[in-house]
Design a protein around this motif. Structure first.
Motif, PDB file in Angstrom:
ATOM      1  N   PRO A 178      -8.100  -2.699   4.216  1.00  0.00           N
ATOM      2  CA  PRO A 178      -7.717  -3.232   5.540  1.00  0.00           C
ATOM      3  C   PRO A 178      -7.685  -2.168   6.633  1.00  0.00           C
ATOM      4  CG  PRO A 178      -6.338  -4.195   3.834  1.00  0.00           C
ATOM      5  CD  PRO A 178      -7.166  -3.145   3.168  1.00  0.00           C
ATOM      6  N   ASP A 179      -7.453  -0.901   6.278  1.00  0.00           N
ATOM      7  CA  ASP A 179      -7.437   0.144   7.307  1.00  0.00           C
ATOM      8  C   ASP A 179      -8.831   0.679   7.605  1.00  0.00           C
ATOM      9  OD1 ASP A 179      -8.020   1.554   5.040  1.00  0.00           O
ATOM     10  OD2 ASP A 179      -6.314   2.931   5.158  1.00  0.00           O
ATOM     11  N   ARG A 180      -9.888  -0.056   7.148  1.00  0.00           N
ATOM     12  CA  ARG A 180     -11.295   0.262   7.408  1.00  0.00           C
ATOM     13  C   ARG A 180     -11.789   1.456   6.595  1.00  0.00           C
ATOM     14  NH1 ARG A 180     -13.301  -3.817  10.513  1.00  0.00           N
ATOM     15  NH2 ARG A 180     -15.028  -2.429  11.049  1.00  0.00           N
ATOM     16  N   THR A 181     -11.005   1.903   5.613  1.00  0.00           N
ATOM     17  CA  THR A 181     -11.428   3.008   4.756  1.00  0.00           C
ATOM     18  C   THR A 181     -12.372   2.494   3.682  1.00  0.00           C
ATOM     19  OG1 THR A 181      -9.328   4.142   5.087  1.00  0.00           O
ATOM     20  CG2 THR A 181     -10.659   4.839   3.205  1.00  0.00           C
TER      21      THR A 181
ATOM     22  N   ASP B 117      -6.260  -8.163  -3.705  1.00  0.00           N
ATOM     23  CA  ASP B 117      -6.556  -7.141  -2.695  1.00  0.00           C
ATOM     24  C   ASP B 117      -7.968  -6.602  -2.868  1.00  0.00           C
ATOM     25  OD1 ASP B 117      -4.012  -7.336  -1.659  1.00  0.00           O
ATOM     26  OD2 ASP B 117      -3.219  -5.711  -2.913  1.00  0.00           O
TER      27      ASP B 117
ATOM     28  N   ARG C 281       1.904   5.253  -0.668  1.00  0.00           N
ATOM     29  CA  ARG C 281       1.298   6.528  -0.276  1.00  0.00           C
ATOM     30  C   ARG C 281       0.651   7.183  -1.473  1.00  0.00           C
ATOM     31  NH1 ARG C 281       4.948  10.487   2.876  1.00  0.00           N
ATOM     32  NH2 ARG C 281       2.936  11.499   2.942  1.00  0.00           N
TER      33      ARG C 281
ATOM     34  N   GLU D 258     -13.961  -2.027   1.121  1.00  0.00           N
ATOM     35  CA  GLU D 258     -13.367  -1.581   2.390  1.00  0.00           C
ATOM     36  C   GLU D 258     -11.952  -2.098   2.458  1.00  0.00           C
ATOM     37  OE1 GLU D 258     -14.223  -2.833   6.815  1.00  0.00           O
ATOM     38  OE2 GLU D 258     -15.717  -1.348   6.177  1.00  0.00           O
TER      39      GLU D 258
ATOM     40  N   ARG E 102      -7.367   6.869  -4.879  1.00  0.00           N
ATOM     41  CA  ARG E 102      -6.649   6.210  -3.788  1.00  0.00           C
ATOM     42  C   ARG E 102      -5.652   5.195  -4.294  1.00  0.00           C
ATOM     43  NH1 ARG E 102      -8.824   6.327   1.300  1.00  0.00           N
ATOM     44  NH2 ARG E 102      -6.847   5.293   1.746  1.00  0.00           N
TER      45      ARG E 102
ATOM     46  N   HIS F  72       0.867  -1.179   0.000  1.00  0.00           N
ATOM     47  CA  HIS F  72       0.000   0.000   0.000  1.00  0.00           C
ATOM     48  C   HIS F  72       0.897   1.220   0.000  1.00  0.00           C
ATOM     49  CE1 HIS F  72      -3.575  -2.394   0.702  1.00  0.00           C
ATOM     50  NE2 HIS F  72      -2.889  -3.030   1.633  1.00  0.00           N
TER      51      HIS F  72
END
Length: 916
Positions: free
Chosen positions: A591-594, A565, A512, A589, A631, A510
Motif C-alpha cells: 500500500p505504501d507503493r513499495t 494482504d 516495523r 506492491e 520486509r 504493518h
C-alpha cells in the motif's frame, strides 16, 4: 705460641674446606646422569646451580635463580653455559623453593617435587615406553631420557619453550613462547608459531587463546621465497633461518643473516615480543657477557604490541622511539594511557559474561561512547589483519564494534573504507604517515560521585521516589487511560461501520522491520498455528480471540502480513518473476507503493517449514548492504508460508550472466554485464558472505552459494539471498557434520567425504561462482543447457574435458600454471576484450585459492573480499591443491583415478536442492 698455632690450624682447615669445595665443583657430571638421583640445594650450592654439563661444556642443566626488586625465583633450566642464557625451562610458572628434594631422576622419569606435600609440580610424561636408564645432555642443548638401548624416551626438543637451537627442527603448530620477563621464566604473552605457509610472531590478547599477528617472516625484507610447497618445519644455523618444505628437500623461505661468522646461532623470542638471532660465539675466559644479537625482528619498536603500554602513542625516532599519550588520554598509574575525562575502559570478559547472562527481555545496550585516538594513527595488528568490512562508512564500523561485547575499539581507514575491530586488549598505537587510520576506543561513563555515605543513601531514596518512580507511575496510568478510551472509541466506530455484524477479517497490520530474535519469531509462528487450530476445534467464531491476537506486537520482528494482504499486493499471485522447488516468487506492491518480491512456499512438509523458519532466523537478524532485506512474513491460519523481500530489479545474477548471444539485449533488464559490473558483483557478494561468517554474533553458513542466489538491481546493488539451507553455528562450533545441502557444481569436497563442514565450504562455492562470472557461462557446459549457440574461444585442455565440453576450472588452472600471461583469454568472449587484465588475473587467482582441496588452506571470506577489492595482496594458488580439478574435468573419478575425494564429475543440471 698458642695463638700462632691456632691461626695455623685455622688456615689449614680453611684450605682443606676450600679444596673440598673446588673438588666438588670439578665433579659436576658430564653428559650422563643415572637414576636413582636426588638433587637438593646442598648438592650444587657451590656449582652455581649446575648439576650436569654437556661434553664440551657448551650447555649445562641447572637450578637457575633470577632476582628482581620483589623476589628471587628458581627454575629448572638448560643454560648456555658461558653466558648463563636460559634456552629451555621445565616449569610452567611454579617458583621452586631451595629446600628439601627439588629434582629427582628415577626409572620412571624426571620430576620436580614440592618440598611440602611432595607432589610433583612438573614431570616428564608418566607413561614412558621403557624404564629410564640415563639422563643425557648433548652439546646441541638437547636434554633427553634414554632407555637401555640408548633410545630417546623423552627430549626437551619435543617441548621447546622460548628458544630454537641449532640442529633442532621446529614443526608446524608447536610454538616458541616468550618468558614473562628476564627475571620470570614463566610463559608470557608472545609466541612464534609456524603455519603451513609462514612463520608468525603473535600476541595473546585474551586468556581464551585469541592471538594477533604482528610480524611474518614472509613479509621481512630479508626473506626470499624459493618454493610454493607447504611448510613443514623451521631451522636455524650459522647462516640464517630456513622454512623447510614437506618433502624434506625444498626450502620454502630463506632469511640470511648479515653476520659472516661461522658460529652457531640460536633463535629466541624475548620478553618484549621481539625475535632475535643470537650468536653463540663467546670466550670461555670472558665474563658472563650477553650473547650478541646478529638479527632481530621486527626492527622498529613501534611494530611491537606494547612498546609504550596500552593505548600509548609510539613515534619512531631514527633507530629508537618515543612514547606519549594521545591528546584525549593521560598516563595511567599502572602504565599505559587511560581516558583523561575519567571514563572507564570496558572489560571484555565481564561485559560478554553480563550480556550472556541477560535475558532477551531485560537485555539493554551498554552505554558505550567512543574516544578518538586521532586521525593519523596506525596499529601493529592491522598490518596482518583482514578488515571485517571494506568500502563502508565509519558509522557502520562503529556499530559493528558496539554490537560485539569483546570489541574494545576500532580503526577506520578513510582511503579504503576498511574497518578493523580491536578485541579483548589494546596495545600501543603508532604515529603514522602512510596507511593511516582513525582510531576510536570504546569507553563507559563512570557513575556520578556521591556525597557522604549516609547522605548518599537518603538522597538516593528521595531521588528514586520523586524523580523516577512517581513520574513513571503517572505516565503509566495516563497511558493506560488513553489506551482504554481509544479502544472504546474504536469499538464504537467499528460497530457503526459494520452495522453490528461480526468482522470476518483481521485488521491489517504493518510492523516495523528491524533486528529481532529468531527464537521470538519461531514462537510467534508456533503460537499462530496453535491459535488457528484451537479456533477450528471450537467451531465457533473467534472474533474476540482474533482481536486480542491483533494487539500482540513483538518488537524487532519483520512486518506480519495476512494472506489477503499479499494476494492483493501481487494481484492474485499473477506476476511471477521466478520459480523453483521451493515454490514461486511474485512481484508485488505494498500500500505504501513499495515494490517487493513475494516468495510463496509450496512445499509445506517438514522440510519446507524448516527452511521457512531458517530463512526468518537468519535474514531477520542480520543487516548488511550486501544481504537481501526481509520486509515481512505471512504464516496465517490458511497455513500459507510466505516471505516478503525487497525487490531487486535485475533479478538473479544468472539471468544477466548466462545469456546466449541471441538473447543479449532482448530484455532490457538482462543486458550483458560489463567487466566493471562483474568485478562489483564479485566484491559485493564477497562482503555479504564475509559478514555472515565474521560479522554476526553467530557464524552463519549459507550452504548454497551460486549465481541464482545473488541478486542485482539497476543501481549496481549486489545482495546475497535465499537462506533456506543456511546453518547457524554456536560460538563453540568450528565445524559440523550434516546431511548434504547445496547445489551440484558448487559443492565443496568435504560435503562428499563426510569431513567436518565449516565456512570454508561457502568459500569453495564462491570460488566456483567467481570463475563463472569471469567466463560468463557455467563451469561445465553440461550444467548449462540454455547456451547452445555460445562459441567457446577460451583455452582448451585435454585434462579439462568433461564429456566433450571444457571444464572451465581445469582450464583456468592450466592457464595459471603457464605463468598467468593468458588470464585475459579466460574472460567472456562477448565482452570483446573490454576487461582489465590485472583485475582479471586478481579474480582468477582468488578463485583458484578458494578451490583448494584442503578446506583449511582456503582463505577466509574476509580475506577474499579484501583481495578482490585490492586492499590486500592476493595469495598464491597452490597447484598441488588444485590437481583434482583435472580429474573432476575428465570424469574419471568413478573409474578409479586416485583422489582424496570422490564426486560425480560430469553431472546434469539436477540439483541437490531446488533452484533458488
Amino acid at each position: 705460641m698458642a695463638l700462632p698455632y691456632l691461626l695455623l690450624c685455622s688456615s689449614m682447615l680453611l684450605l682443606l674446606v676450600g679444596s673440598n669445595w673446588k673438588a666438588a665443583a670439578r665433579t659436576v657430571p658430564v653428559e650422563y646422569l643415572y637414576p636413582p638421583y636426588n638433587l637438593t640445594y646442598f648438592s650444587f650450592v657451590d656449582t652455581n646451580g649446575v648439576f650436569l654439563r654437556s661434553p664440551n661444556a657448551t650447555f649445562s642443566a641447572a637450578v637457575y635463580g633470577t632476582s628482581d626488586d620483589t623476589q628471587t625465583r628458581f627454575f629448572f633450566s638448560i643454560l648456555h653455559d658461558v653466558s648463563r642464557t636460559p634456552v629451555w625451562t621445565a616449569t610452567a610458572g611454579a617458583t621452586l623453593l631451595m629446600q628439601s628434594v627439588l629434582l629427582s631422576l628415577t626409572t620412571s622419569g624426571l620430576a620436580l617435587t614440592d618440598p611440602y606435600d611432595h607432589s610433583a609440580t612438573w614431570s616428564t610424561p608418566a607413561a614412558l615406553a621403557a624404564p629410564v636408564t640415563a639422563l643425557r645432555l648433548l652439546d646441541t642443548g638437547e636434554l633427553a631420557l634414554l632407555d637401555a638401548a640408548n633410545g630417546t624416551l623423552w627430549s626437551s626438543f619435543h617441548d621447546p619453550t622460548d628458544t630454537l637451537l641449532h640442529g633442532h627442527a621446529l614443526p608446524v603448530g608447536v610454538p616458541l613462547t616468550a618468558a614473562v620477563s628476564d627475571h620470570n621464566l614463566s610463559p608470557g604473552a608472545y609466541r612464534l608459531i609456524l603455519t603451513a605457509t609462514d612463520a608468525l610472531l603473535q600476541w595473546q590478547t585474551s586468556t581464551n587463546g585469541s592471538f594477533v599477528t604482528y610480524w611474518a617472516l614472509s613479509s621481512d625484507a630479508a626473506s626470499v621465497q624459493q618454493s610454493n610447497r607447504t611448510v613443514h618445519s623451521m631451522m636455524v644455523n650459522a647462516s640464517g633461518i630456513y622454512l623447510l618444505a614437506d618433502n624434506d628437500i625444498d626450502t620454502v623461505f630463506t632469511l640470511l643473516f648479515t653476520d659472516s661468522s661461522t658460529s652457531n646461532k640460536l633463535l629466541k623470542v624475548d620478553p618484549s615480543g621481539r625475535l632475535r638471532a643470537l650468536s653463540m660465539a663467546s670466550s670461555r675466559t670472558a665474563a658472563r657477557a650477553t650473547l650478541p644479537t646478529v638479527w632481530a625482528a621486527p626492527v622498529s619498536d613501534c611494530d611491537l604490541p606494547l612498546p609504550c603500554g596500552s593505548l600509548g602513542l609510539c613515534t619512531p625516532v631514527n633507530n629508537a622511539s618515543s612514547c606519549k599519550c594521545p591528546g584525549a588520554f593521560s598516563t595511567h598509574t599502572t602504565g599505559g594511557c587511560s581516558p583523561a575525562d575519567g571514563s572507564a575502559l570496558p572489560v571484555p570478559a565481564q561485559t560478554c559474561l553480563a550480556n550472556n547472562a541477560s535475558s532477551p527481555s531485560s537485555e539493554k545496550a551498554a552505554p558505550y561512547s567512543y574516544m578518538s585516538l586521532g586521525d593519523d594513527v596506525g596499529y601493529f595488528g592491522s598490518k596482518f589483519a583482514v578488515p571485517v568490512t571494506a568500502d563502508d562508512a565509519l558509522p557502520a564500523c562503529r556499530d559493528l564494534c558496539s554490537a560485539n561485547c569483546s570489541c574494545v575499539g576500532f580503526l577506520y581507514k578513510n582511503s579504503s573504507g576498511s574497518c578493523f575491530l580491536l578485541h579483548d586488549q589494546i596495545g600501543s598505537v603508532v604515529r603514522a604517515t602512510t596507511d593511516v587510520a582513525a582510531g576510536f576506543i570504546k569507553t563507559l561513563q563512570p557513575p556520578p560521585s556521591s556525597p557522604g555515605h549516609g547522605e548518599s543513601s537518603a538522597l538516593s531514596s528521595i531521588t528514586i521516589i520523586f524523580g523516577i518512580v512517581l513520574p513513571t507511575l503517572a505516565a503509566v496510568v495516563i497511558t493506560f487511560l488513553l489506551y482504554v478510551l481509544a479502544v472504546q472509541w474504536l469499538k464504537k466506530r467499528r460497530g457503526g461501520l459494520d452495522g453490528g455484524k461480526k468482522k470476518k477479517k483481521k485488521k491489517k497490520k504493518h510492523g516495523r522491520h528491524g533486528r529481532g530474535s529468531s527464537w521470538f519469531m519461531m514462537m510467534s509462528l508456533s503460537s499462530s498455528r496453535a491459535s488457528s487450530n484451537a479456533s477450528s476445534e471450537k467451531g465457533g467464531d473467534s472474533e474476540e480471540d482474533d482481536d486480542e491476537d491483533d494487539e500482540i506486537l513483538i518488537p524487532g520482528l519483520p512486518a506480519r502480513f495476512t494472506f489477503a494482504d499479499l494476494e492483493k499486493a501481487t494481484k492474485g499471485f499473477k506476476s511471477e518473476i521466478g520459480s523453483g522447488g521451493f515454490g514461486s516468487v511474485y512481484r508485488g506492491e505494498l500500500p505504501d507503493r513499495t515494490t517487493v518480491a513475494v516468495k510463496r512456499m509450496n512445499n509445506l512438509g517438514s522440510q519446507g517449514r524448516r527452511e521457512f523458519l531458517t530463512e526468518i532466523a537468519v535474514i531477520g537478524n542480520v543487516h548488511h548492504v550486501n544481504l537481501v532485506k526481509l520486509r515481512g512474513i505471512c504464516a496465517d491460519q490458511s497455513r500459507q508460508l510466505i516471505l516478503v523481500y525487497e525487490f531487486m530489479s535485475r533479478g538473479s545474477l544468472d539471468q544477466s550472466l548466462f545469456l546466449s548471444r541471441s538473447s543479449t539485449g532482448a530484455n532490457k533488464k538482462n543486458v550483458l554485464l560489463e567487466w566493471s559490473e562483474r568485478l562489483g558483483v564479485c566484491v559485493g557478494a564477497a562482503r555479504g558472505l564475509a559478514y555472515l561468517h565474521a560479522g554476526c554474533d553467530r557464524k552463519i553458513l549459507h550452504c548454497d552459494v551460486k549465481p541464482e542466489n545473488i541478486l542485482l538491481d539497476d543501481r549496481g546493488g549486489v545482495k546475497i539471498a535465499d537462506f533456506g539451507l543456511a546453518k547457524l553455528l554456536s560460538p563453540e562450533q568450528s565445524g559440523l557434520f550434516t546431511t548434504m545441502r547445496g547445489t551440484r557444481g558448487y559443492l565443496a569436497p568435504e560435503w562428499l567425504t563426510n569431513a567436518p563442514v565449516t565456512d570454508k565450504a561457502d568459500v569453495y562455492s564462491f570460488g566456483m561462482v567467481l570463475l563463472e562470472i569471469v567466463r560468463g557461462s557455467k563451469n561445465s557446459r553440461l550444467l548449462q543447457q540454455q547456451q547452445p549457440d555460445e562459441e567457446d574461444t577460451g583455452s582448451t585442455s585435454s585434462d579439462g574435458r568433461c564429456g566433450g565440453s571444457n571444464y572451465f576450472p581445469a582450464v583456468a588452472l592450466e592457464v595459471h600454471e603457464e605463468g598467468g600471461r593468458r588470464y585475459v583469454e579466460l574472460v567472456d568472449p562477448r565482452l570483446e576484450g573490454r576487461a582489465n587484465a590485472a583485475e582479471v588475473a586478481r579474480v582468477v587467482r582468488v578463485a583458484l585459492c578458494c578451490l583448494h582441496e584442503d578446506a583449511s588452506l582456503r582463505p577466509a571470506m574476509t580475506a577474499v573480499a579484501a583481495m578482490l577489492d585490492g586492499s590486500m595482496e592476493v595469495c598464491e594458488p597452490r597447484k598441488e591443491q588444485l590437481a583434482y580439478l583435472r580429474i573432476y574435468g575428465r570424469g574419471t573419478v568413478a573409474g578409479g583415478a586416485s583422489s582424496s575425494w570422490s564426486a560425480p564429475s560430469c553431472v546434469s543440471a539436477q540439483q541437490l536442492s531446488a533452484p533458488r
